[in-house]
Scaffold this motif. Structure first.
Motif, PDB file in Angstrom:
ATOM      1  N   SER A 232       0.301  -1.664  -0.313  1.00  0.00           N
ATOM      2  CA  SER A 232      -0.003   0.019  -0.269  1.00  0.00           C
ATOM      3  C   SER A 232       1.174   1.187  -0.149  1.00  0.00           C
ATOM      4  O   SER A 232       1.494   1.841   0.987  1.00  0.00           O
ATOM      5  CB  SER A 232      -1.317  -0.084   1.458  1.00  0.00           C
ATOM      6  OG  SER A 232      -1.779   0.890   1.185  1.00  0.00           O
ATOM      7  N   ALA A 233       0.682   2.394  -1.075  1.00  0.00           N
ATOM      8  CA  ALA A 233       0.899   3.770  -0.728  1.00  0.00           C
ATOM      9  C   ALA A 233       1.325   4.294   0.825  1.00  0.00           C
ATOM     10  O   ALA A 233       2.042   5.312   0.697  1.00  0.00           O
ATOM     11  CB  ALA A 233       0.894   4.777  -1.888  1.00  0.00           C
ATOM     12  N   GLN A 234       0.301   4.216   1.016  1.00  0.00           N
ATOM     13  CA  GLN A 234      -0.258   4.738   2.067  1.00  0.00           C
ATOM     14  C   GLN A 234      -0.175   4.414   3.745  1.00  0.00           C
ATOM     15  O   GLN A 234      -0.489   2.594   3.534  1.00  0.00           O
ATOM     16  CB  GLN A 234      -1.394   5.109   2.671  1.00  0.00           C
ATOM     17  CG  GLN A 234      -1.490   5.765   4.060  1.00  0.00           C
ATOM     18  CD  GLN A 234      -3.518   6.990   3.686  1.00  0.00           C
ATOM     19  OE1 GLN A 234      -4.033   5.833   3.755  1.00  0.00           O
ATOM     20  NE2 GLN A 234      -3.379   8.403   4.001  1.00  0.00           N
ATOM     21  N   LYS A 235       1.102   3.812   4.740  1.00  0.00           N
ATOM     22  CA  LYS A 235       1.023   3.224   5.686  1.00  0.00           C
ATOM     23  C   LYS A 235      -0.161   3.396   6.626  1.00  0.00           C
ATOM     24  O   LYS A 235      -0.562   4.762   6.732  1.00  0.00           O
ATOM     25  CB  LYS A 235       2.777   3.843   6.315  1.00  0.00           C
ATOM     26  CG  LYS A 235       3.885   3.228   6.133  1.00  0.00           C
ATOM     27  CD  LYS A 235       5.034   3.597   6.071  1.00  0.00           C
ATOM     28  CE  LYS A 235       5.975   3.577   5.054  1.00  0.00           C
ATOM     29  NZ  LYS A 235       7.139   3.815   5.777  1.00  0.00           N
ATOM     30  N   ARG A 236      -0.455   2.546   7.297  1.00  0.00           N
ATOM     31  CA  ARG A 236      -1.185   2.835   8.139  1.00  0.00           C
ATOM     32  C   ARG A 236      -1.089   1.753  10.315  1.00  0.00           C
ATOM     33  O   ARG A 236      -0.156   1.394   9.768  1.00  0.00           O
ATOM     34  CB  ARG A 236      -2.511   1.702   7.441  1.00  0.00           C
ATOM     35  CG  ARG A 236      -4.404   2.195   8.985  1.00  0.00           C
ATOM     36  CD  ARG A 236      -5.215   1.174   8.162  1.00  0.00           C
ATOM     37  NE  ARG A 236      -5.087  -0.373   8.480  1.00  0.00           N
ATOM     38  CZ  ARG A 236      -5.004  -1.453   8.194  1.00  0.00           C
ATOM     39  NH1 ARG A 236      -6.159  -1.047   7.164  1.00  0.00           N
ATOM     40  NH2 ARG A 236      -4.870  -2.745   8.425  1.00  0.00           N
ATOM     41  N   PHE A 237      -1.660   2.850  10.706  1.00  0.00           N
ATOM     42  CA  PHE A 237      -1.228   2.813  11.799  1.00  0.00           C
ATOM     43  C   PHE A 237      -2.801   2.042  12.752  1.00  0.00           C
ATOM     44  O   PHE A 237      -3.390   2.706  12.731  1.00  0.00           O
ATOM     45  CB  PHE A 237       0.251   3.633  13.061  1.00  0.00           C
ATOM     46  CG  PHE A 237      -1.053   4.951  13.169  1.00  0.00           C
ATOM     47  CD1 PHE A 237      -1.716   5.069  14.630  1.00  0.00           C
ATOM     48  CD2 PHE A 237      -0.719   6.155  12.247  1.00  0.00           C
ATOM     49  CE1 PHE A 237      -2.282   6.546  14.971  1.00  0.00           C
ATOM     50  CE2 PHE A 237      -1.329   7.336  12.262  1.00  0.00           C
ATOM     51  CZ  PHE A 237      -2.654   7.573  13.750  1.00  0.00           C
ATOM     52  N   GLY A 238      -2.456   1.318  13.773  1.00  0.00           N
ATOM     53  CA  GLY A 238      -3.048   0.841  15.289  1.00  0.00           C
ATOM     54  C   GLY A 238      -2.872   1.821  16.499  1.00  0.00           C
ATOM     55  O   GLY A 238      -1.857   1.299  16.781  1.00  0.00           O
ATOM     56  N   VAL A 239      -3.808   2.111  16.927  1.00  0.00           N
ATOM     57  CA  VAL A 239      -3.976   2.562  18.276  1.00  0.00           C
ATOM     58  C   VAL A 239      -4.606   1.566  18.815  1.00  0.00           C
ATOM     59  O   VAL A 239      -6.141   1.460  18.630  1.00  0.00           O
ATOM     60  CB  VAL A 239      -4.116   3.919  18.408  1.00  0.00           C
ATOM     61  CG1 VAL A 239      -4.475   3.879  20.024  1.00  0.00           C
ATOM     62  CG2 VAL A 239      -3.327   4.446  18.220  1.00  0.00           C
ATOM     63  N   SER A 240      -4.295   1.253  19.970  1.00  0.00           N
ATOM     64  CA  SER A 240      -4.595   0.277  21.262  1.00  0.00           C
ATOM     65  C   SER A 240      -4.801   1.443  22.549  1.00  0.00           C
ATOM     66  O   SER A 240      -4.002   1.339  22.864  1.00  0.00           O
ATOM     67  CB  SER A 240      -5.090  -1.263  21.466  1.00  0.00           C
ATOM     68  OG  SER A 240      -5.078  -1.819  23.264  1.00  0.00           O
ATOM     69  N   MET A 241      -5.717   1.943  23.031  1.00  0.00           N
ATOM     70  CA  MET A 241      -5.729   2.638  24.457  1.00  0.00           C
ATOM     71  C   MET A 241      -7.004   2.264  25.186  1.00  0.00           C
ATOM     72  O   MET A 241      -7.943   2.407  24.685  1.00  0.00           O
ATOM     73  CB  MET A 241      -5.793   3.810  23.394  1.00  0.00           C
ATOM     74  CG  MET A 241      -5.925   4.687  25.290  1.00  0.00           C
ATOM     75  SD  MET A 241      -4.611   5.208  26.438  1.00  0.00           S
ATOM     76  CE  MET A 241      -4.565   5.714  27.891  1.00  0.00           C
ATOM     77  N   ARG A 242      -6.964   1.593  26.355  1.00  0.00           N
ATOM     78  CA  ARG A 242      -7.524   1.410  27.628  1.00  0.00           C
ATOM     79  C   ARG A 242      -8.013   2.998  28.502  1.00  0.00           C
ATOM     80  O   ARG A 242      -7.020   3.455  29.348  1.00  0.00           O
ATOM     81  CB  ARG A 242      -7.626   0.167  28.009  1.00  0.00           C
ATOM     82  CG  ARG A 242      -6.463   0.055  28.580  1.00  0.00           C
ATOM     83  CD  ARG A 242      -5.933  -0.970  29.862  1.00  0.00           C
ATOM     84  NE  ARG A 242      -7.176  -0.726  30.638  1.00  0.00           N
ATOM     85  CZ  ARG A 242      -7.804  -1.527  31.946  1.00  0.00           C
ATOM     86  NH1 ARG A 242      -7.747  -2.554  31.530  1.00  0.00           N
ATOM     87  NH2 ARG A 242      -8.909  -1.103  33.154  1.00  0.00           N
TER      88      ARG A 242
ATOM     89  N   GLY B 211      -2.875  -5.429   8.629  1.00  0.00           N
ATOM     90  CA  GLY B 211      -2.189  -4.568   7.273  1.00  0.00           C
ATOM     91  C   GLY B 211      -1.883  -3.490   8.105  1.00  0.00           C
ATOM     92  O   GLY B 211      -2.346  -2.437   6.937  1.00  0.00           O
ATOM     93  N   ASN B 212      -1.586  -3.505   9.522  1.00  0.00           N
ATOM     94  CA  ASN B 212      -1.072  -2.133  10.109  1.00  0.00           C
ATOM     95  C   ASN B 212       0.568  -2.210   9.359  1.00  0.00           C
ATOM     96  O   ASN B 212       0.726  -2.824   9.654  1.00  0.00           O
ATOM     97  CB  ASN B 212      -1.137  -1.992  11.588  1.00  0.00           C
ATOM     98  CG  ASN B 212      -2.732  -1.078  11.436  1.00  0.00           C
ATOM     99  OD1 ASN B 212      -2.686  -0.588  11.438  1.00  0.00           O
ATOM    100  ND2 ASN B 212      -4.021  -2.534  12.798  1.00  0.00           N
ATOM    101  N   GLN B 213       0.869  -1.216   9.664  1.00  0.00           N
ATOM    102  CA  GLN B 213       2.337  -0.845   9.502  1.00  0.00           C
ATOM    103  C   GLN B 213       2.780  -0.546  10.664  1.00  0.00           C
ATOM    104  O   GLN B 213       4.545  -0.612  11.127  1.00  0.00           O
ATOM    105  CB  GLN B 213       3.299   0.191   8.449  1.00  0.00           C
ATOM    106  CG  GLN B 213       2.593  -0.258   6.881  1.00  0.00           C
ATOM    107  CD  GLN B 213       1.472  -0.212   6.097  1.00  0.00           C
ATOM    108  OE1 GLN B 213       0.872   0.479   6.779  1.00  0.00           O
ATOM    109  NE2 GLN B 213       1.435  -1.458   6.254  1.00  0.00           N
TER     110      GLN B 213
END
Length: 372
Positions: A185-195, A277-279
């Protein structure tokens, strides 16, 4: 074979539901015709998600239905060939929303009921929350002495039970992972887990994560929030409250497997595929972080509890752990270093797979021991 499992399932914490699915899968790999009964806070929810029998835990406090729950649990335990305690951090004296003495008397009572029914008990991938008292340590020793096998998540938990305890790792390491196709993917994606966290910890950490994500977004990344718990019956456990208040304007909310009214299996595979799918992942929730690592995703673990730090140290990923008092600049620097360490996380994913073999072997040994 009839297998009983007792734990904090059905409370809409995805980590706990993944652990239950993992244990059920491990048992069925050895005993394909095994049946289950799960003792838990919300039997109806567990039955829908996992398609197994489930009943209420017996309660320690009096009130409506106490006697019925007690007799139902006694009958269920008599019908079991083995009772598994865990997996998960089931042994807790206290937390920010759990008063002392916590769960320990309840689990000691369940063990006593199983022993009276002639049903062997095995601690299976369970863990002990830090911060215990001498009373709690004594009660844990008694629980351990009553068990035929003790397989715990980490070395610190093993210390409460003595030499007979085996460290088998987190049962989530045995979770079947979907087959993934390489994607560019040309665009990078990040994920956030916050409780949700305790007062005095949550605010500064949200500021640090917010500052880090703003820099990622300005650099062309896209973000998604990974809600791991809805807190059914557990105050202060709903991750979506954090998302709606702090992050809904800057990132999408990833669909949760807990949104289903049907079995967990299909929706969980979709969630794992999305996670892969996250980087980059920034995670407070232990199982958001561990499953990301299992999929080879570079992950920064935010160690709000010792268990998060211990898990990453055990995987050789200690340089990718930050403490809850981290500032935004430091978190962004560590995040960039982590995102560039893909080879390191591919190796860690192989260590997760190896540890999963240990966990599966322990479950198999417990079941084989019943036939001797």
């Amino acid at each position: 074979m009839r297998v009983g499992i007792v734990g904090w399932f059905g409370s809409d914490n995805l980590g706990d539901e993944m652990l239950l699915r993992s244990l059920i899968t491990c048992v069925r790999s050895v005993e394909p015709q095994a049946s289950f009964v799960v003792l838990c806070p919300d039997p109806e929810r567990v039955t829908r998600l996992h398609e197994v029998d489930s009943i209420h835990m017996p309660t320690l406090r009096g009130g409506p239905g106490t006697r019925e729950r007690q007799s139902t649990a006694q009958r269920a335990l008599r019908e079991c060939d083995v009772l598994c305690l865990g997996p998960g951090t089931v042994f807790q004296e206290r937390s920010h929303n759990l008063p002392w003495p916590g769960t320990l008397p309840l689990f000691a009572r369940i063990v006593g009921m199983a022993r009276a029914a002639g049903t062997p008990v095995a601690v299976t991938g369970a863990a002990v929350r830090e911060g215990g008292t001498p009373f709690g340590r004594q009660l844990l020793r008694g629980i351990g002495a009553a068990c035929t096998a003790i397989g715990v998540r980490d070395a610190r938990s093993a210390g409460y039970f003595g030499r007979s305890a085996q460290v088998i790792g987190d049962m989530a390491y045995t979770l079947p992972l979907p087959q993934l196709q390489p994607q560019e993917s040309a665009q990078k994606r990040f994920g956030v887990s916050m409780r949700p966290l305790a007062d005095g910890v949550e605010g500064p950490l949200i500021a640090a994560i917010g500052g880090c994500t703003e820099r990622l977004l300005s650099d062309g990344w896209s973000g998604q929030f990974l809600s791991m718990a809805y807190g059914r019956g557990a105050q202060g456990e709903n991750d979506t409250t954090i998302y709606e208040r702090e992050f809904s304007r800057t990132m999408d909310l990833a669909p949760s497997p807990l949104d289903t009214d049907g079995p967990l299996s299909a929706s969980l595979d979709r969630w794992l595929t999305t996670l892969a799918g996250n980087q980059l992942v920034l995670g407070t929730r232990l199982h958001a972080a561990l499953l990301a690592v299992a999929l080879g995703v570079p992950t920064v673990a935010i160690a709000y509890e010792r268990k998060v730090n211990d898990a990453f140290v055990d995987l050789g990923l200690e340089r990718h752990v930050v403490q809850p008092d981290v500032d935004a600049a430091t978190l962004h620097r560590v995040a960039m270093e982590t995102a560039a360490a893909r080879d390191e996380f591919h190796k860690a994913a192989m260590r997760v797979a190896d540890q999963g073999v240990v966990s599966r072997s322990f479950v198999a040994s417990v079941l084989r021991g019943l036939k001797k």
